[in-house]
Design a protein around this motif. Structure first.
Motif, short mmCIF file in Angstrom:
data_model
loop_
_atom_site.label_atom_id
_atom_site.label_comp_id
_atom_site.label_asym_id
_atom_site.label_seq_id
_atom_site.Cartn_x
_atom_site.Cartn_y
_atom_site.Cartn_z
N GLN A 26 0.84 -1.21 0.00
CA GLN A 26 0.00 0.00 0.00
C GLN A 26 0.87 1.25 0.00
OE1 GLN A 26 -3.29 0.00 -0.42
NE2 GLN A 26 -3.22 2.21 -0.53
N CYS A 27 1.94 1.23 0.80
CA CYS A 27 2.88 2.36 0.80
C CYS A 27 3.47 2.56 -0.60
CB CYS A 27 4.01 2.13 1.81
SG CYS A 27 3.52 2.28 3.52
N GLY A 28 3.87 1.47 -1.22
CA GLY A 28 4.44 1.54 -2.56
C GLY A 28 3.46 2.10 -3.57
N LYS A 29 2.22 1.70 -3.45
CA LYS A 29 1.20 2.18 -4.39
C LYS A 29 1.03 3.69 -4.27
CE LYS A 29 -3.51 1.26 -5.90
NZ LYS A 29 -4.71 0.46 -5.68
N VAL A 30 0.97 4.18 -3.04
CA VAL A 30 0.81 5.62 -2.83
C VAL A 30 2.08 6.37 -3.26
CG1 VAL A 30 0.38 7.43 -1.12
CG2 VAL A 30 -0.89 5.28 -1.01
N MET A 31 3.26 5.79 -2.98
CA MET A 31 4.51 6.41 -3.40
C MET A 31 4.57 6.54 -4.92
SD MET A 31 7.39 4.56 -1.17
CE MET A 31 8.10 5.30 0.26
N ALA A 32 4.07 5.52 -5.62
CA ALA A 32 4.12 5.50 -7.07
C ALA A 32 3.29 6.62 -7.68
CB ALA A 32 3.66 4.15 -7.60
N SER A 108 3.38 -7.65 -18.91
CA SER A 108 2.37 -6.70 -18.49
C SER A 108 1.94 -7.01 -17.05
CB SER A 108 1.17 -6.79 -19.42
OG SER A 108 0.15 -5.96 -18.96
N LEU A 109 2.35 -6.15 -16.13
CA LEU A 109 1.94 -6.30 -14.73
C LEU A 109 0.62 -5.59 -14.51
CD1 LEU A 109 5.29 -5.47 -12.93
CD2 LEU A 109 4.22 -7.70 -13.08
N SER A 110 -0.12 -6.03 -13.55
CA SER A 110 -1.32 -5.28 -13.19
C SER A 110 -0.88 -3.93 -12.65
CB SER A 110 -2.12 -6.04 -12.15
OG SER A 110 -1.44 -6.05 -10.92
N SER A 111 -1.72 -2.95 -12.73
CA SER A 111 -1.33 -1.61 -12.29
C SER A 111 -0.99 -1.58 -10.81
CB SER A 111 -2.43 -0.60 -12.59
OG SER A 111 -3.60 -0.92 -11.87
N PHE A 112 -1.64 -2.41 -10.01
CA PHE A 112 -1.34 -2.45 -8.58
C PHE A 112 0.07 -2.96 -8.35
CE2 PHE A 112 -1.10 -4.77 -4.57
CZ PHE A 112 -1.39 -3.73 -3.69
N CYS A 113 0.43 -4.07 -8.98
CA CYS A 113 1.77 -4.65 -8.79
C CYS A 113 2.83 -3.68 -9.31
CB CYS A 113 1.89 -5.99 -9.50
SG CYS A 113 0.91 -7.28 -8.73
N TYR A 114 2.60 -3.09 -10.48
CA TYR A 114 3.55 -2.15 -11.05
C TYR A 114 3.73 -0.96 -10.11
CZ TYR A 114 5.69 1.19 -14.20
OH TYR A 114 6.52 2.11 -14.75
N SER A 115 2.63 -0.43 -9.59
CA SER A 115 2.71 0.71 -8.68
C SER A 115 3.44 0.34 -7.40
CB SER A 115 1.31 1.20 -8.33
OG SER A 115 0.65 1.66 -9.46
N ALA A 116 3.17 -0.84 -6.89
CA ALA A 116 3.82 -1.28 -5.66
C ALA A 116 5.31 -1.43 -5.86
CB ALA A 116 3.21 -2.59 -5.17
N ILE A 117 5.71 -2.05 -6.94
CA ILE A 117 7.14 -2.24 -7.21
C ILE A 117 7.81 -0.90 -7.46
CG2 ILE A 117 8.78 -3.21 -8.86
CD1 ILE A 117 6.73 -5.56 -9.17
N LEU A 118 7.20 -0.07 -8.27
CA LEU A 118 7.76 1.24 -8.55
C LEU A 118 7.86 2.07 -7.28
CD1 LEU A 118 8.71 3.30 -10.67
CD2 LEU A 118 6.33 3.99 -10.93
N GLY A 119 6.83 2.02 -6.46
CA GLY A 119 6.86 2.75 -5.20
C GLY A 119 7.93 2.25 -4.26
#
Length: 135
Positions: A26-32, A108-119
């Protein structure tokens, strides 16, 4: 497999409770999103049995440009790492792949996984730069 089963397996393999893994994601998603400063703080377990809290603060305009500069550096470093990997490993015919043909770019990652990893990557990069600046 359900979308969360990979995270559950990672949680089990790392011996980290799945609840903590979900908080980190969740932190990663918001950071992204790029417009928030995100922190996870440990609090007294008498307040909540989870004894952690996620704190988000909207970034000011000047802070956004700093974040964008750091993100550009992270993206550049990622590109270099990907090119080095391709040079070292090549493809099945022994020729190095161009970065645009890499599995990462086709996957192609789901947007949640991509956001979490990026974050997560952005958070690690920001934390590292912050620690270097305090020395």
């Amino acid at each position: 497999l359900s979308p969360g089963s990979t995270w559950k397996a990672a949680s089990k393999n790392l011996s980290v409770p799945v609840e903590k893994v979900m908080d980190l994601l969740q932190c990663g998603k918001v950071m992204a999103l790029g417009s928030y400063d995100v922190r996870m703080k440990v609090i007294d377990s008498k307040i909540t049995p989870q004894n952690r809290i996620i704190i988000c603060r909207a970034l000011m305009e000047n802070e956004l440009s700093i974040f964008e500069d750091r993100q550009a550096k992270v993206n550049k470093a990622h590109s270099r790492l990907e090119m080095a990997y391709q040079k070292a490993h090549g493809n099945q015919f022994g020729k190095p792949k161009r970065p645009s043909e890499s599995k990462i770019s086709r996957f192609s990652l789901s947007s949640f996984c991509y956001s979490a990893i990026l974050g997560f990557v952005a958070g690690v990069a920001v934390a590292s730069v912050g620690r270097l600046g305090k020395r």
